[in-house]
Design an enzyme around this catalytic site. Structure first.
Site, PDB file in Angstrom:
ATOM      1  N   PHE A   1      46.170 -28.694 -24.315  1.00  0.00           N
ATOM      2  CA  PHE A   1      45.944 -30.192 -24.467  1.00  0.00           C
ATOM      3  C   PHE A   1      44.470 -30.191 -25.048  1.00  0.00           C
ATOM      4  CE2 PHE A   1      42.277 -28.903 -21.919  1.00  0.00           C
ATOM      5  CZ  PHE A   1      42.342 -28.376 -20.832  1.00  0.00           C
TER       6      PHE A   1
ATOM      7  N   VAL B   1      41.170 -26.740 -31.605  1.00  0.00           N
ATOM      8  CA  VAL B   1      40.373 -26.125 -32.825  1.00  0.00           C
ATOM      9  C   VAL B   1      39.774 -26.198 -34.163  1.00  0.00           C
ATOM     10  CG1 VAL B   1      37.942 -24.464 -32.226  1.00  0.00           C
ATOM     11  CG2 VAL B   1      40.117 -24.529 -30.523  1.00  0.00           C
TER      12      VAL B   1
ATOM     13  N   GLY C   1      45.726 -24.995 -28.141  1.00  0.00           N
ATOM     14  CA  GLY C   1      46.024 -25.175 -26.606  1.00  0.00           C
ATOM     15  C   GLY C   1      46.704 -25.971 -25.932  1.00  0.00           C
TER      16      GLY C   1
ATOM     17  N   ASP D   1      36.988 -15.967 -16.925  1.00  0.00           N
ATOM     18  CA  ASP D   1      38.062 -16.002 -17.011  1.00  0.00           C
ATOM     19  C   ASP D   1      37.567 -15.166 -18.222  1.00  0.00           C
ATOM     20  OD1 ASP D   1      40.437 -16.919 -17.779  1.00  0.00           O
ATOM     21  OD2 ASP D   1      39.852 -18.486 -18.768  1.00  0.00           O
TER      22      ASP D   1
ATOM     23  N   LYS E   1      35.940 -28.439 -30.630  1.00  0.00           N
ATOM     24  CA  LYS E   1      36.962 -28.057 -29.923  1.00  0.00           C
ATOM     25  C   LYS E   1      37.336 -30.148 -29.027  1.00  0.00           C
ATOM     26  CE  LYS E   1      36.500 -26.202 -25.308  1.00  0.00           C
ATOM     27  NZ  LYS E   1      37.222 -25.495 -24.731  1.00  0.00           N
TER      28      LYS E   1
ATOM     29  N   GLY F   1      42.861 -23.453 -34.203  1.00  0.00           N
ATOM     30  CA  GLY F   1      43.199 -22.568 -32.535  1.00  0.00           C
ATOM     31  C   GLY F   1      43.778 -24.146 -31.586  1.00  0.00           C
TER      32      GLY F   1
END
Length: 547
Positions: A28, A31, A26, A143, A48, A24
């Site tokens: 910043f 993962v 992101g 979220d 992460k 994964g």
């Protein structure tokens, strides 16, 4: 704008943890899959990594990350991703956590189609159980959206990512209102943009928007605001909407949605009332007495049967002739910052490469968990290619059996072998299914991909008009590392950004077979799958399909 992981400070070395491949990306951090080994026992986990300087640029502080870890550690529930450990050095913060071995739930949702009612009810009930539990701990998630729902190896839903979570209730029962507007616009409740709001009913609203998407494969609206025509139409009719896709929703689920998706938070069903709603409370064929999955293979088959990529002439002509709904970004628009992993992962899944089915150890499939190995030529190339690709769950998307019933039977027949492969390489199944395979010459593959991106307004590379020079540069990357990265940058029909990469990598040194991965950086998951399908259909002449 991407930052190469190799150019940032080295990732910290974690005690008893062997880091694997990236699963994964992101804004910043990344993962990664990993193996945790202690006292002779090993377990595949996810880690992460958050780069502190990049996080600070987006106003994320170390204290905020520590609070996220503390909250997630307190929320131990079968439908919540478990935090195993947390730590930091001067450059990185890391979260070691349970791996969602079957990837994101919404990676398995077919756009504009959704999933069967039984599947939707099963996962909605698990989501409600997770949210009910964290609310009992005084925590609101704030979220709840597709990207934060993953599936474990047994087919159960896990709520993850507590980065925006808030403690709204003390142990003595006293509550406080939230003031920070946060969440993804299609999933947040209308009151979240006000000065103060109660996060409990807003979480419940988000859960029901997730249910809507599960049942329809579409978002209900882009934002819950009167300026949004779909939202205004729904509110003006007090939920009595009979147009598509609302008219596709089963009546029991529709009754529930109409009782939750109301403007006034106090008028919404509370979680305990949702649990007692007839549609939610009814028995589910996938669930045991604890609402956990009792038949993972059957559930996975039901989830995957709708994920079919039709490469027929009709679909090809439809995509070729349609006026694209994806627009190029405005001139001067910069894609969001993110970390791109350009490093080679360590070999950590030694158990993946035990001989099976008559193959010797030297016939191991090349994956990014391993060093390149030669496949022995005991079988002809076609048989080896089939043996290589058929071990990847993404290949199921291309099985054409003539009907939905036959396709379900075909997938079910292949699932037992894939379950064995999952035990050997858990991270493979945690990856997105947005990938295809190709056996054509590299130049032909690259040119076909670039032409498809150009037609769809998704070219993210510089020098778009000089494709021959660009292909030559990509070919050099293939010779150097065996991996080619092609950026995607565009807009969807609602003008939201679509940013990601196509990664082309060799699957075995002595076979002309490549894996073409579509890696999402920033995009709605349904829109990203639409992009993947459209590009794949336009590239149908170079896509490997089982004969």
């Amino acid at each position: 704008m991407s930052y190469k992981l190799s150019q940032l400070a080295p990732l910290p070395e974690l005690k008893h943890v062997h880091i694997g491949k990236t699963i994964g990306h992101g804004g910043f951090g990344v993962v990664k899959s990993a193996v945790f080994e202690k006292n002779g026992v090993s377990k595949v986990i996810a880690v992460k990594f958050v780069h502190l300087d990049m996080a600070r640029q987006q106003n994320i502080t170390t204290d905020m990350l520590a609070r996220e870890a503390f909250i997630q550690r307190e929320c131990r529930h079968p439908n919540v991703i478990q935090l195993i450990d947390f730590g930091a050095d001067i450059n990185w913060v890391w979260f070691a956590m349970e791996l969602g071995s079957n990837g994101e739930l919404f990676d398995k949702i077919e756009p504009d189609l959704g999933v069967d009612e039984d599947v939707a009810q099963f996962y909605f009930k698990q989501l409600i159980n997770a949210v009910s539990f964290i609310h009992s701990k005084g925590v609101a998630h704030r979220d709840i959206k597709p990207e934060n729902l993953v599936i474990d190896k047994n087919g159960n839903l896990k709520l993850t990512d507590f980065g925006l979570a808030s403690v709204f209730k003390k142990k003595n029962g006293s509550k406080r209102m939230c003031t920070t507007a946060c969440g993804s616009p299609p999933y947040l409740a209308p009151e979240v943009v006000s000065q103060k709001y109660d996060p409990e009913p807003s979480d419940v609203w988000s859960c029901c928007i997730v249910l809507f998407v599960l049942l329809t494969g579409q978002i209900a609206w882009e934002m819950p605001h009167e300026e949004d025509t779909d939202f205004r139409y729904y509110m003006e009719r007090k939920g009595e909407v009979l147009i598509s896709p609302w008219n596709k929703i089963p009546l029991g689920a529709l009754s529930l949605l109409r009782k939750v998706l109301v403007l006034e938070p106090l008028d919404r069903l509370r979680i305990e009332e949702i649990k007692q709603h007839p549609w939610v409370a009814k028995k589910n064929k996938f669930a045991d007495q604890n609402d956990m999955c009792k038949d993972p293979m059957r559930l996975t088959t039901s989830l995957l049967v709708n994920l079919y990529i039709n490469l027929s002439d009709a679909e090809f002509n439809k995509i070729s002739q349609m006026s694209t709904q994806i627009s190029k970004p405005a001139a001067g628009t910069q894609p969001p910052k993110y970390v791109m992993d350009d490093t080679q992962p360590a070999e950590i899944y030694k158990e993946n490469f035990r001989p099976i089915g008559g193959f010797s150890a030297s016939q191991e499939v090349y994956t990014e968990h391993s060093k390149r190995r030669k496949l022995k030529e005991d079988l002809d190339d076609d048989a080896l290619i089939f043996a290589t690709i058929s071990k990847d769950p993404a290949s199921l998307q291309f099985l054409n059996s003539g009907s939905l019933v036959n396709r379900e039977q075909l997938i079910n027949a292949k699932m037992s072998n894939l379950r064995i492969e999952q035990q050997r390489c858990p991270a493979l199944f945690a990856e997105s299914l947005t990938r295809f395979f190709s056996t054509v010459a590299l130049d032909q593959l690259l040119i076909t991909i670039l032409e498809a991106l150009s037609k769809l307004g998704l070219c993210g590379y510089l020098g778009e008009n000089d494709s021959e020079l660009y292909v030559e540069n990509l070919r050099r990357n293939d010779l150097l590392s065996g991996v080619i990265t092609i950026p995607i940058n565009g807009r969807d029909s609602s003008k939201a950004p679509i940013v990601g990469n196509i990664k082309v990598s060799r699957m075995a040194d002595n076979l002309d077979v490549r894996k073409v991965d579509f890696l999402k950086i920033k995009a709605d998951p349904l829109e990203w799958r639409r992009v993947f399908k459209r590009v794949t259909i336009l590239c149908r002449d170079v896509v490997y399909v089982e004969k």
